[in-house]
Design a protein around this motif. Structure first.
Motif, PDB file in Angstrom:
ATOM      1  N   GLU A 276     -20.614 -22.608  28.328  1.00 35.93           N
ATOM      2  CA  GLU A 276     -21.349 -23.602  29.123  1.00 35.93           C
ATOM      3  C   GLU A 276     -20.994 -23.484  30.605  1.00 35.93           C
ATOM      4  N   ALA A 277     -19.685 -23.327  30.885  1.00 37.10           N
ATOM      5  CA  ALA A 277     -19.262 -23.164  32.277  1.00 37.10           C
ATOM      6  C   ALA A 277     -19.764 -21.840  32.840  1.00 37.10           C
ATOM      7  N   ALA A 278     -19.776 -20.794  32.005  1.00 37.71           N
ATOM      8  CA  ALA A 278     -20.303 -19.503  32.457  1.00 37.71           C
ATOM      9  C   ALA A 278     -21.782 -19.614  32.802  1.00 37.71           C
ATOM     10  N   GLN A 279     -22.537 -20.344  31.991  1.00 41.98           N
ATOM     11  CA  GLN A 279     -23.966 -20.508  32.248  1.00 41.98           C
ATOM     12  C   GLN A 279     -24.205 -21.249  33.564  1.00 41.98           C
ATOM     13  N   PHE A 280     -23.365 -22.240  33.867  1.00 42.62           N
ATOM     14  CA  PHE A 280     -23.507 -22.981  35.120  1.00 42.62           C
ATOM     15  C   PHE A 280     -23.352 -22.048  36.321  1.00 42.62           C
ATOM     16  N   GLN A 281     -22.355 -21.157  36.274  1.00 45.39           N
ATOM     17  CA  GLN A 281     -22.145 -20.216  37.376  1.00 45.39           C
ATOM     18  C   GLN A 281     -23.292 -19.206  37.455  1.00 45.39           C
ATOM     19  N   LEU A 282     -23.795 -18.755  36.307  1.00 42.32           N
ATOM     20  CA  LEU A 282     -24.903 -17.789  36.313  1.00 42.32           C
ATOM     21  C   LEU A 282     -26.170 -18.409  36.894  1.00 42.32           C
ATOM     22  N   ALA A 283     -26.373 -19.710  36.638  1.00 40.23           N
ATOM     23  CA  ALA A 283     -27.571 -20.365  37.175  1.00 40.23           C
ATOM     24  C   ALA A 283     -27.547 -20.449  38.687  1.00 40.23           C
ATOM     25  N   LEU A 284     -26.362 -20.335  39.301  1.00 43.00           N
ATOM     26  CA  LEU A 284     -26.240 -20.394  40.760  1.00 43.00           C
ATOM     27  C   LEU A 284     -26.465 -19.041  41.424  1.00 43.00           C
ATOM     28  N   ILE A 285     -26.645 -17.983  40.619  1.00 49.52           N
ATOM     29  CA  ILE A 285     -26.917 -16.644  41.169  1.00 49.52           C
ATOM     30  C   ILE A 285     -28.433 -16.466  41.260  1.00 49.52           C
ATOM     31  N   PRO A 286     -29.007 -16.314  42.431  1.00 51.11           N
ATOM     32  CA  PRO A 286     -30.467 -16.116  42.540  1.00 51.11           C
ATOM     33  C   PRO A 286     -30.905 -14.855  41.797  1.00 51.11           C
ATOM     34  N   GLN A 287     -32.076 -14.925  41.184  1.00 53.14           N
ATOM     35  CA  GLN A 287     -32.564 -13.816  40.381  1.00 53.14           C
ATOM     36  C   GLN A 287     -32.771 -12.543  41.206  1.00 53.14           C
ATOM     37  N   ASP A 288     -33.094 -12.674  42.486  1.00 56.98           N
ATOM     38  CA  ASP A 288     -33.399 -11.503  43.301  1.00 56.98           C
ATOM     39  C   ASP A 288     -32.163 -10.904  43.975  1.00 56.98           C
ATOM     40  N   ASP A 289     -31.047 -11.612  43.927  1.00 53.07           N
ATOM     41  CA  ASP A 289     -29.861 -11.110  44.630  1.00 53.07           C
ATOM     42  C   ASP A 289     -29.181  -9.976  43.876  1.00 53.07           C
ATOM     43  N   LEU A 290     -29.072 -10.101  42.560  1.00 52.71           N
ATOM     44  CA  LEU A 290     -28.410  -9.077  41.745  1.00 52.71           C
ATOM     45  C   LEU A 290     -29.345  -8.670  40.617  1.00 52.71           C
ATOM     46  N   LYS A 291     -29.611  -7.394  40.535  1.00 51.68           N
ATOM     47  CA  LYS A 291     -30.420  -6.862  39.438  1.00 51.68           C
ATOM     48  C   LYS A 291     -29.618  -5.762  38.769  1.00 51.68           C
ATOM     49  N   ASN A 292     -29.071  -6.099  37.620  1.00 57.81           N
ATOM     50  CA  ASN A 292     -28.156  -5.175  36.964  1.00 57.81           C
ATOM     51  C   ASN A 292     -28.153  -5.465  35.471  1.00 57.81           C
ATOM     52  N   ALA A 293     -28.064  -4.416  34.661  1.00 55.08           N
ATOM     53  CA  ALA A 293     -28.066  -4.585  33.204  1.00 55.08           C
ATOM     54  C   ALA A 293     -26.856  -5.366  32.723  1.00 55.08           C
ATOM     55  N   GLU A 294     -25.692  -5.206  33.392  1.00 56.04           N
ATOM     56  CA  GLU A 294     -24.493  -5.946  33.000  1.00 56.04           C
ATOM     57  C   GLU A 294     -24.689  -7.451  33.182  1.00 56.04           C
ATOM     58  N   LEU A 295     -25.345  -7.844  34.262  1.00 58.63           N
ATOM     59  CA  LEU A 295     -25.606  -9.256  34.495  1.00 58.63           C
ATOM     60  C   LEU A 295     -26.575  -9.801  33.446  1.00 58.63           C
ATOM     61  N   ASP A 296     -27.629  -9.027  33.122  1.00 59.30           N
ATOM     62  CA  ASP A 296     -28.560  -9.452  32.072  1.00 59.30           C
ATOM     63  C   ASP A 296     -27.856  -9.588  30.729  1.00 59.30           C
ATOM     64  N   MET A 297     -26.937  -8.676  30.441  1.00 61.18           N
ATOM     65  CA  MET A 297     -26.235  -8.718  29.171  1.00 61.18           C
ATOM     66  C   MET A 297     -25.306  -9.930  29.085  1.00 61.18           C
ATOM     67  N   LEU A 298     -24.660 -10.252  30.205  1.00 60.00           N
ATOM     68  CA  LEU A 298     -23.812 -11.441  30.216  1.00 60.00           C
ATOM     69  C   LEU A 298     -24.649 -12.698  29.998  1.00 60.00           C
ATOM     70  N   ARG A 299     -25.817 -12.768  30.643  1.00 60.40           N
ATOM     71  CA  ARG A 299     -26.711 -13.910  30.435  1.00 60.40           C
ATOM     72  C   ARG A 299     -27.137 -13.987  28.967  1.00 60.40           C
ATOM     73  N   ALA A 300     -27.413 -12.836  28.344  1.00 62.01           N
ATOM     74  CA  ALA A 300     -27.836 -12.821  26.936  1.00 62.01           C
ATOM     75  C   ALA A 300     -26.714 -13.318  26.022  1.00 62.01           C
ATOM     76  N   ASN A 301     -25.485 -12.842  26.253  1.00 60.75           N
ATOM     77  CA  ASN A 301     -24.363 -13.274  25.420  1.00 60.75           C
ATOM     78  C   ASN A 301     -24.114 -14.771  25.544  1.00 60.75           C
ATOM     79  N   VAL A 302     -24.182 -15.273  26.770  1.00 65.88           N
ATOM     80  CA  VAL A 302     -23.952 -16.704  26.992  1.00 65.88           C
ATOM     81  C   VAL A 302     -25.035 -17.521  26.289  1.00 65.88           C
ATOM     82  N   ALA A 303     -26.307 -17.120  26.434  1.00 64.00           N
ATOM     83  CA  ALA A 303     -27.393 -17.845  25.771  1.00 64.00           C
ATOM     84  C   ALA A 303     -27.257 -17.791  24.256  1.00 64.00           C
ATOM     85  N   PHE A 304     -26.840 -16.644  23.726  1.00 57.11           N
ATOM     86  CA  PHE A 304     -26.654 -16.505  22.282  1.00 57.11           C
ATOM     87  C   PHE A 304     -25.560 -17.443  21.774  1.00 57.11           C
ATOM     88  N   ASP A 305     -24.448 -17.523  22.510  1.00 61.34           N
ATOM     89  CA  ASP A 305     -23.358 -18.407  22.093  1.00 61.34           C
ATOM     90  C   ASP A 305     -23.743 -19.877  22.206  1.00 61.34           C
TER      91      ASP A 305
END
Length: 461
Positions: free
Chosen positions: A74-103
């Motif tokens: 939940e805390a990880a998701q809060f920090q990820l929501a503060l990262i603008p979608q256009d600032d970082l485009k990377n597969a590692e970031l997408d994967m972290l978002r996927a793992n957090v949403a899955f959990d």
């Protein structure tokens, strides 16, 4: 006294020197050191201080990853929501978002980020493994198997993928295949508690008592082993997939790449931030019930029974009512008429005959009765005829227990006392063979006694 003072001073100097080395090392490679040692709380504190000083997208990604690894999606998701979608485009970031949403049990969001990660990197092994978990949860077992195979092909942890493939096989009812997949992991020392539990279930469900007894040989008595086997043999498969968190993510991320299309519909709504937190380790249960899936056992709703009076209590209550009615009639001068008592016929309960599929040899013991040597074989069914044979050249006595299908005890047992030095059990069509290897030639036939489910073999001195 001077010598002691000099020694203490030298010790303090060496301690300060070593602390300085540690601080210098932590300053250069502290992130990797904390990750490798699993000190995620210290890693979170380090990144929180850095984000407070400079809240850049890269530092927020590091903090979110550390929070996820520490078990706080939940805390990880809060920090990820503060990262603008256009600032970082990377597969590692997408994967972290996927793992957090899955959990957080947000599977639709997790699937969107998995697809985004695979569009950026079509050889992303971790993404294929998580995609397999989502497909298995939906009941699409064949598609889940393809995703797990792809994760294995692109280098994901082999033990994790093999456990997930074994779970797919068990959900399809193929416990033999599941046991064959997991057994090498246990024998090679690459299994965790989840793999060992899944292997025991697969062995019990497929009736492979030999491997089951070998795996459980150091975990309690034969009675406990037998009870464990019977309970697992009758149990239904519970989904124990492995997700695994990647603890070696890159500590830096590239900035936005040119000429990349915006990933639309991937931004999480603000409601997701307020989602409830679930445990990172959870069971994957299919939402639908396809034909090839063994459904998980449903827990029946508790039945609240109203208290009912016993037969004696009912008789006493009726007697009191009759007595009260008689006294009232006597006071009114009326004739007292006997009240007929209704006879209640008790309906006999029908005995349900349980059908049996396995007849097991469950125990084998050596007992000294005075000067006599006595061996007892116990089964879970009533024994019948026992075939006996002596192999003189091999110094072996053979006892065939007809009707027995299998056994739940150790295959071999070595004895230090008595005329028998080794006991061996073997499975044969229609019977279980008990072989007693003697220390000397013993052609004298032992005394055999069959009582219910116990066979006694006795040599009198």
């Amino acid at each position: 006294m001077k010598k002691i003072t000099f020694f203490v001073s030298a010790l303090l100097l060496s301690a300060c020197s070593s602390n300085g080395v540690v601080e210098e090392y932590a300053g250069e490679k502290g992130d990797q050191l904390l990750i490798q040692t699993g000190n995620y709380s210290a890693l979170v504190n380090r990144y929180q201080k850095q984000v407070k000083e400079s809240p850049s997208p890269e530092l927020r990604f590091k903090l979110a990853n550390a929070l996820y690894l520490s078990g706080d999606p939940e805390a990880a998701q809060f920090q990820l929501a503060l990262i603008p979608q256009d600032d970082l485009k990377n597969a590692e970031l997408d994967m972290l978002r996927a793992n957090v949403a899955f959990d957080l049990n947000k599977n639709n969001v997790a699937e969107q980020f998995i697809n985004a990660a695979l569009r950026r990197n079509d050889r992303y092994a971790e993404a294929y493994n998580l995609k397999g978990l989502l497909l298995a949860q939906r009941g699409s077992l064949q598609e889940a198997k393809k995703s797990f195979d792809a994760a294995r092909q692109y280098g994901f942890d082999d033990a994790i993928v093999k456990n997930n493939l074994a779970m797919v096989a068990m959900l399809q009812g193929n416990f033999e295949l599941a046991a064959d997949i997991l057994l090498p992991l246990v024998r090679n020392g690459r299994a965790d508690s989840t793999v060992e539990a899944n292997l025991l279930l697969a062995l019990a469900k497929s009736g492979r008592t030999r491997e089951f007894s070998q795996l459980m040989s150091t975990q309690g008595s034969n009675a406990a082993m037998r009870e464990k086997y019977i309970s697992l043999n009758q149990a239904k498969a519970i989904n124990q997939f492995s997700q695994s968190k990647i603890t070696q993510r890159p500590t830096t991320l590239p900035t936005a790449l040119p000429n990349l299309e915006k990933e639309k519909d991937l931004a999480e709504p603000s409601a997701i931030i307020a989602a409830r937190t679930l445990s990172p380790k959870r069971e994957i249960l299919p939402k639908e019930k396809p034909k090839d899936v063994i459904p998980a056992p449903k827990t029946p709703a508790p039945i609240v029974e109203k208290p009912t009076a016993s037969a004696d209590e009912m008789k006493l209550l009726l007697a009191k009512k009759r007595l009260k009615a008689a006294l009232e009639a006597k006071r009114r001068g009326e004739e007292i008429k006997p009240v007929p008592v209704a006879k209640t016929a008790s309906t006999p309960k029908k005995k349900v005959k349980k059908s049996r599929s396995r007849y097991l040899v469950t125990d084998m013991n050596y007992v000294v009765q005075g000067t006599d040597a006595q061996y007892t074989v116990t089964s879970d069914f009533e024994l019948g005829s026992i075939r006996t044979e002596y192999l003189e050249k091999r110094k072996k006595w053979v006892f065939d227990i007809k009707g027995a299908k299998d056994f739940t005890i150790k295959r071999r047992r070595y004895l230090t006392d008595g005329p028998v030095k080794k006991i061996v059990l073997g499975e044969h069509p229609g019977f279980v063979r008990v072989v007693l290897e003697m220390r000397e030639n013993t052609p004298q036939k032992p005394e055999l006694l069959v009582e219910n489910n116990t066979l006694t073999i006795r040599w009198k001195s």
